[in-house]
Write a protein that holds these residues in place. Structure first.
Motif, mmCIF file in Angstrom:
data_model
loop_
_atom_site.group_PDB
_atom_site.id
_atom_site.type_symbol
_atom_site.label_atom_id
_atom_site.label_comp_id
_atom_site.label_asym_id
_atom_site.label_seq_id
_atom_site.Cartn_x
_atom_site.Cartn_y
_atom_site.Cartn_z
ATOM 1 N N THR A 128 -14.448 45.343 21.685
ATOM 2 C CA THR A 128 -15.364 45.661 20.593
ATOM 3 C C THR A 128 -16.521 46.518 21.047
ATOM 4 O O THR A 128 -17.049 47.305 20.275
ATOM 5 C CB THR A 128 -15.922 44.385 19.933
ATOM 6 O OG1 THR A 128 -16.624 43.629 20.917
ATOM 7 C CG2 THR A 128 -14.818 43.570 19.292
ATOM 8 N N GLY A 129 -16.949 46.356 22.274
ATOM 9 C CA GLY A 129 -18.082 47.126 22.770
ATOM 10 C C GLY A 129 -19.417 46.552 22.346
ATOM 11 O O GLY A 129 -20.460 47.039 22.753
ATOM 12 N N ASP A 130 -19.390 45.502 21.511
ATOM 13 C CA ASP A 130 -20.633 44.891 21.056
ATOM 14 C C ASP A 130 -21.229 43.936 22.085
ATOM 15 O O ASP A 130 -22.411 43.650 22.045
ATOM 16 C CB ASP A 130 -20.396 44.110 19.754
ATOM 17 C CG ASP A 130 -20.011 45.025 18.606
ATOM 18 O OD1 ASP A 130 -20.325 46.230 18.696
ATOM 19 O OD2 ASP A 130 -19.401 44.538 17.645
ATOM 20 N N SER A 131 -20.389 43.439 22.978
ATOM 21 C CA SER A 131 -20.876 42.450 23.924
ATOM 22 C C SER A 131 -21.450 43.115 25.169
ATOM 23 O O SER A 131 -21.067 44.212 25.549
ATOM 24 C CB SER A 131 -19.746 41.499 24.322
ATOM 25 O OG SER A 131 -18.779 42.182 25.071
ATOM 26 N N THR A 132 -22.356 42.409 25.791
ATOM 27 C CA THR A 132 -22.936 42.876 27.043
ATOM 28 C C THR A 132 -22.017 42.442 28.188
ATOM 29 O O THR A 132 -21.182 41.552 28.008
ATOM 30 C CB THR A 132 -24.335 42.260 27.248
ATOM 31 O OG1 THR A 132 -24.181 40.838 27.401
ATOM 32 C CG2 THR A 132 -25.250 42.572 26.084
ATOM 33 N N PRO A 133 -22.171 43.035 29.366
ATOM 34 C CA PRO A 133 -21.374 42.578 30.511
ATOM 35 C C PRO A 133 -21.576 41.091 30.800
ATOM 36 O O PRO A 133 -20.654 40.411 31.220
ATOM 37 C CB PRO A 133 -21.876 43.443 31.662
ATOM 38 C CG PRO A 133 -22.340 44.703 31.000
ATOM 39 C CD PRO A 133 -22.923 44.252 29.681
ATOM 40 N N ALA A 134 -22.786 40.578 30.533
ATOM 41 C CA ALA A 134 -23.040 39.154 30.752
ATOM 42 C C ALA A 134 -22.223 38.293 29.791
ATOM 43 O O ALA A 134 -21.712 37.241 30.164
ATOM 44 C CB ALA A 134 -24.524 38.852 30.593
ATOM 45 N N ASP A 135 -22.083 38.746 28.527
ATOM 46 C CA ASP A 135 -21.264 38.015 27.553
ATOM 47 C C ASP A 135 -19.810 37.970 28.014
ATOM 48 O O ASP A 135 -19.157 36.925 27.963
ATOM 49 C CB ASP A 135 -21.329 38.674 26.173
ATOM 50 C CG ASP A 135 -22.672 38.534 25.504
ATOM 51 O OD1 ASP A 135 -23.439 37.626 25.896
ATOM 52 O OD2 ASP A 135 -22.955 39.337 24.597
ATOM 53 N N ALA A 136 -19.306 39.103 28.417
ATOM 54 C CA ALA A 136 -17.916 39.177 28.875
ATOM 55 C C ALA A 136 -17.715 38.325 30.120
ATOM 56 O O ALA A 136 -16.715 37.615 30.246
ATOM 57 C CB ALA A 136 -17.521 40.622 29.152
ATOM 58 N N ALA A 137 -18.664 38.374 31.038
ATOM 59 C CA ALA A 137 -18.561 37.579 32.261
ATOM 60 C C ALA A 137 -18.574 36.091 31.948
ATOM 61 O O ALA A 137 -17.858 35.306 32.579
ATOM 62 C CB ALA A 137 -19.690 37.935 33.224
ATOM 63 N N GLY A 138 -19.378 35.695 30.960
ATOM 64 C CA GLY A 138 -19.406 34.287 30.561
ATOM 65 C C GLY A 138 -18.069 33.836 30.006
ATOM 66 O O GLY A 138 -17.608 32.728 30.278
ATOM 67 N N GLY A 139 -17.435 34.698 29.222
ATOM 68 C CA GLY A 139 -16.117 34.371 28.687
ATOM 69 C C GLY A 139 -15.079 34.249 29.779
ATOM 70 O O GLY A 139 -14.220 33.369 29.736
ATOM 71 N N VAL A 140 -15.167 35.108 30.767
ATOM 72 C CA VAL A 140 -14.228 35.057 31.890
ATOM 73 C C VAL A 140 -14.444 33.776 32.697
ATOM 74 O O VAL A 140 -13.482 33.108 33.089
ATOM 75 C CB VAL A 140 -14.371 36.301 32.794
ATOM 76 C CG1 VAL A 140 -13.542 36.157 34.058
ATOM 77 C CG2 VAL A 140 -13.977 37.554 32.029
ATOM 78 N N ALA A 141 -15.698 33.403 32.913
ATOM 79 C CA ALA A 141 -15.992 32.180 33.667
ATOM 80 C C ALA A 141 -15.456 30.950 32.931
ATOM 81 O O ALA A 141 -14.928 30.024 33.554
ATOM 82 C CB ALA A 141 -17.492 32.047 33.900
ATOM 83 N N ARG A 142 -15.575 30.953 31.609
ATOM 84 C CA ARG A 142 -15.058 29.822 30.824
ATOM 85 C C ARG A 142 -13.534 29.812 30.783
ATOM 86 O O ARG A 142 -12.934 28.805 30.445
ATOM 87 C CB ARG A 142 -15.640 29.845 29.415
ATOM 88 C CG ARG A 142 -17.090 29.391 29.364
ATOM 89 C CD ARG A 142 -17.593 29.284 27.946
ATOM 90 N NE ARG A 142 -17.610 30.557 27.239
ATOM 91 C CZ ARG A 142 -18.579 31.467 27.328
ATOM 92 N NH1 ARG A 142 -19.605 31.251 28.120
ATOM 93 N NH2 ARG A 142 -18.516 32.584 26.645
#
Length: 162
Positions: free
Chosen positions: A119-133
């Motif tokens: 989507t491009g709406d998320s920040t790298p921190a948001d994406a990283a949080g999803g990956v960690a979860r």
């Protein structure tokens, strides 16, 4: 017939569960690299996301094929007369837990990570949080399958000669 069921059970475990375990394990690392570097640095705008989509599709398709493992496992255990043995019951429970984690945590979180990254709406921190979860349930899924594999090989308390 029991030997046939056992052969199909083992082949299904190797050919269906193995690819899910590998693809699910590769997904968090690939997603982490993509979120760290950004899609623009992957060579093509969707190069890294395409990899994630392939890994996710492998997980989904082979998860369905993996349903043959417990089906033929039950047939094998029934043929051997060991359905009530503790090691079989433990294997059934661990398999059910692994399937639940895959269906309720791993696959939906993979979808969410792909959605965040595309989507491009998320920040790298948001994406990283999803990956960690995503990484933790993926690891638990693989550990459960490793435990089932050990139980299938060792068969503690088994008196069968197969």
């Amino acid at each position: 017939m029991t030997k046939f069921f056992l052969a199909v059970h083992v082949l299904a475990a190797i050919l269906a569960v193995g690819p899910v375990a590998v693809a699910a394990s590769m997904f968090p690392a690939a997603a982490r690299r993509l979120s760290d570097q950004g899609a623009a640095e992957q060579g093509t705008p969707t190069g890294g996301v395409a990899t994630l989509r392939v890994l996710h599709r492998i997980c989904r398709v082979y998860a369905v094929a993996g349903l043959a493992v417990p089906v033929f496992g039950f047939a094998t255990a029934s043929g051997l007369g060991v359905l009530r043995d503790a090691w079989v019951i433990a294997s059934i429970l661990l398999t059910a837990a692994a399937a639940a984690i895959l269906a309720l945590a791993v696959l939906p979180r993979q979808d969410a990570v792909i959605a965040r990254l595309t989507t491009g709406d998320s920040t790298p921190a948001d994406a990283a949080g999803g990956v960690a979860r995503l990484a933790m349930p993926t690891g638990v899924f693989n550990l459960l399958w490793a435990a089932v594999t050990v139980l299938m090989i060792v068969r503690p308390g088994s008196t069968t000669g197969v």
